[in-house]
Design an enzyme around this catalytic site. Structure first.
Site, mmCIF file in Angstrom:
data_model
loop_
_atom_site.group_PDB
_atom_site.id
_atom_site.type_symbol
_atom_site.label_atom_id
_atom_site.label_comp_id
_atom_site.label_asym_id
_atom_site.label_seq_id
_atom_site.Cartn_x
_atom_site.Cartn_y
_atom_site.Cartn_z
ATOM 1 C CG ASP A 11 7.144 11.134 4.960
ATOM 2 O OD1 ASP A 11 6.436 12.006 5.367
ATOM 3 O OD2 ASP A 11 7.263 9.979 5.381
ATOM 4 C CE LYS A 33 5.486 10.681 0.344
ATOM 5 N NZ LYS A 33 4.563 10.098 0.710
ATOM 6 C CG ASP A 60 1.347 10.911 -0.253
ATOM 7 O OD1 ASP A 60 0.441 10.665 -1.159
ATOM 8 O OD2 ASP A 60 2.061 10.636 0.634
ATOM 9 C CG LEU A 61 -2.616 16.678 0.738
ATOM 10 C CD1 LEU A 61 -4.094 17.327 0.759
ATOM 11 C CD2 LEU A 61 -2.197 16.547 1.857
ATOM 12 C CE LYS A 62 -0.455 7.163 0.608
ATOM 13 N NZ LYS A 62 0.592 7.825 1.590
ATOM 14 C CG ASP A 65 -14.509 13.652 1.324
ATOM 15 O OD1 ASP A 65 -16.366 13.242 1.533
ATOM 16 O OD2 ASP A 65 -14.185 14.143 2.233
ATOM 17 C CB ILE A 66 -18.836 12.917 -1.384
ATOM 18 C CG1 ILE A 66 -18.312 14.299 -0.933
ATOM 19 C CG2 ILE A 66 -19.371 11.838 -0.839
ATOM 20 C CD1 ILE A 66 -19.181 15.078 -1.433
ATOM 21 C CB THR A 69 -15.660 16.763 -0.893
ATOM 22 O OG1 THR A 69 -16.896 17.152 -0.668
ATOM 23 C CG2 THR A 69 -14.124 16.761 0.362
ATOM 24 C CB THR A 116 4.064 -0.246 -0.182
ATOM 25 O OG1 THR A 116 4.276 1.486 0.716
ATOM 26 C CG2 THR A 116 3.983 0.197 -1.292
ATOM 27 N NE ARG A 177 12.676 1.039 4.583
ATOM 28 C CZ ARG A 177 12.088 1.831 3.965
ATOM 29 N NH1 ARG A 177 11.990 3.026 3.181
ATOM 30 N NH2 ARG A 177 11.042 2.477 5.079
ATOM 31 C CD GLN A 186 6.739 1.452 3.477
ATOM 32 O OE1 GLN A 186 5.451 0.579 3.209
ATOM 33 N NE2 GLN A 186 6.591 2.665 2.661
ATOM 34 N N GLY A 206 11.965 8.161 1.905
ATOM 35 C CA GLY A 206 11.258 8.767 3.238
ATOM 36 C C GLY A 206 12.628 8.904 3.767
ATOM 37 N NE ARG A 207 9.474 4.769 7.593
ATOM 38 C CZ ARG A 207 8.618 4.481 7.576
ATOM 39 N NH1 ARG A 207 8.245 3.862 8.745
ATOM 40 N NH2 ARG A 207 7.773 3.112 6.488
HETATM 41 O O1 C5P Z 1 10.060 6.113 4.942
HETATM 42 P P1 C5P Z 1 9.671 5.792 3.805
HETATM 43 O O2 C5P Z 1 10.429 5.371 2.610
HETATM 44 O O3 C5P Z 1 8.465 4.213 4.101
HETATM 45 O O4 C5P Z 1 8.429 6.636 3.253
HETATM 46 C C1 C5P Z 1 7.728 5.684 2.152
HETATM 47 C C2 C5P Z 1 6.934 7.118 1.632
HETATM 48 O O5 C5P Z 1 5.823 6.965 0.990
HETATM 49 C C3 C5P Z 1 5.801 8.217 2.969
HETATM 50 O O6 C5P Z 1 5.151 9.192 3.115
HETATM 51 C C4 C5P Z 1 4.349 6.859 2.478
HETATM 52 O O7 C5P Z 1 2.988 8.131 3.264
HETATM 53 C C5 C5P Z 1 4.795 6.913 1.060
HETATM 54 N N1 C5P Z 1 3.730 6.362 0.271
HETATM 55 C C6 C5P Z 1 3.528 4.447 0.814
HETATM 56 N N2 C5P Z 1 2.743 3.739 0.173
HETATM 57 C C7 C5P Z 1 1.523 4.788 -0.411
HETATM 58 C C8 C5P Z 1 1.786 6.097 -1.069
HETATM 59 C C9 C5P Z 1 2.688 7.002 -0.076
HETATM 60 O O8 C5P Z 1 4.342 4.659 1.425
HETATM 61 N N3 C5P Z 1 1.270 3.750 -1.234
#
Ligand code: C5P
Length: 228
Positions: A11, A33, A60-62, A65-66, A69, A116, A177, A186, A206-207
């Site tokens: 990210d 990711k 991770d484009l989540k 759509d229809i 697509t 989450t 975490r 989160q 991520g973070r």
């Molecule tokens: O920084 P952090 O650890 O919160 O990042 C979590 C990653 O997981 C982010 O890229 C977020 O888009 C992704 N994610 C999420 N919840 C979901 C699906 C993906 O937090 N249900």
């Protein structure tokens, strides 16, 4: 191996920063990711660049759509060589089936259940009366029946999901975490150790890694915690 169960969320805003992070985590992490921020900034080229480092990619484009697509987008992601791709299970069974039918090249299709960052209040806000746990189970059933390979869910939902669906699908959990890390946005978090003990297949982090002053050290600490 434990380290193969960690996926680092790239990210970051640019390709350069993403590649720098991958370089720093070389020999520690092999699965990354690419989410909306980076993909919107850099396009498909970022996927090729990350794959060319020898790493695996979860796009991770989540998608939501229809059905047609979504199916065409799934085909495009398969051609690019992503190992995993996400669709929102709240898109409904017809959309999910269109996605699972269009997948190719062994790409795993993951379904997003309830984000989450969501709480019961968020569900209420958009008119969903059931609680988070029930909604996760309902959406997972839709996904499994339509041939999904895995789900993304909060670590707190792993146990009920395993009870209901055993190992019919992979479970990937964000909201991880390690001790001392900030929760940020989160809401339903868990430590890496507890999430693996609860039987997650992959942890996406991520973070706690990307925003750490020393990402290598952050990964080392997490791996240590997982081995202890
Ligand atoms: O920084 P952090 O650890 O919160 O990042 C979590 C990653 O997981 C982010 O890229 C977020 O888009 C992704 N994610 C999420 N919840 C979901 C699906 C993906 O937090 N249900």
């Amino acid at each position: 191996m434990t380290k193969d169960r960690i996926i680092v969320a790239l990210d970051v805003p640019t390709k350069q920063e993403a590649l720098e992070l991958i370089e720093k985590l070389r020999d520690q992490i092999s699965f990354f990711k690419i989410g909306l921020q980076l993909y919107t900034a850099e396009g498909p080229e970022i996927l090729r660049a990350v794959l060319s480092t020898g790493s695996k990619v979860w796009l991770d484009l989540k998608l939501h759509d229809i059905p047609n697509t979504v199916a065409r987008a799934v085909e495009s992601a398969g051609r690019l060589g992503a190992q995993m791709l996400t669709v929102h299970l709240s898109g409904g069974s017809e959309m999910i089936r269109a996605a699972t039918t269009a997948r190719a090249n062994n790409m795993l299709l993951l379904g997003v259940t309830v984000l989450t960052s969501w709480t019961e209040e968020t569900l209420r806000e958009i008119g969903i009366a059931s609680g988070v746990a029930d909604q996760v189970l309902r959406l997972t059933k839709l996904g499994v029946d339509a041939g999904i390979d895995g789900v993304v869910a909060s670590p707190h939902e792993i146990k009920p999901l395993r009870r209901e669906f055993a190992h019919k699908m992979k479970i990937v959990v964000p909201g991880i975490r390690p001790s001392g890390a900030e929760a940020n946005d989160q809401e339903r978090t868990m430590s890496p150790r507890d999430a693996l003990d609860a039987d997650a297949d992959y942890l996406v982090i991520g973070r706690p890694i990307t925003a750490h002053r020393n990402p290598r050290e952050a990964v080392d600490k997490i791996l240590e915690e997982l081995r202890s």
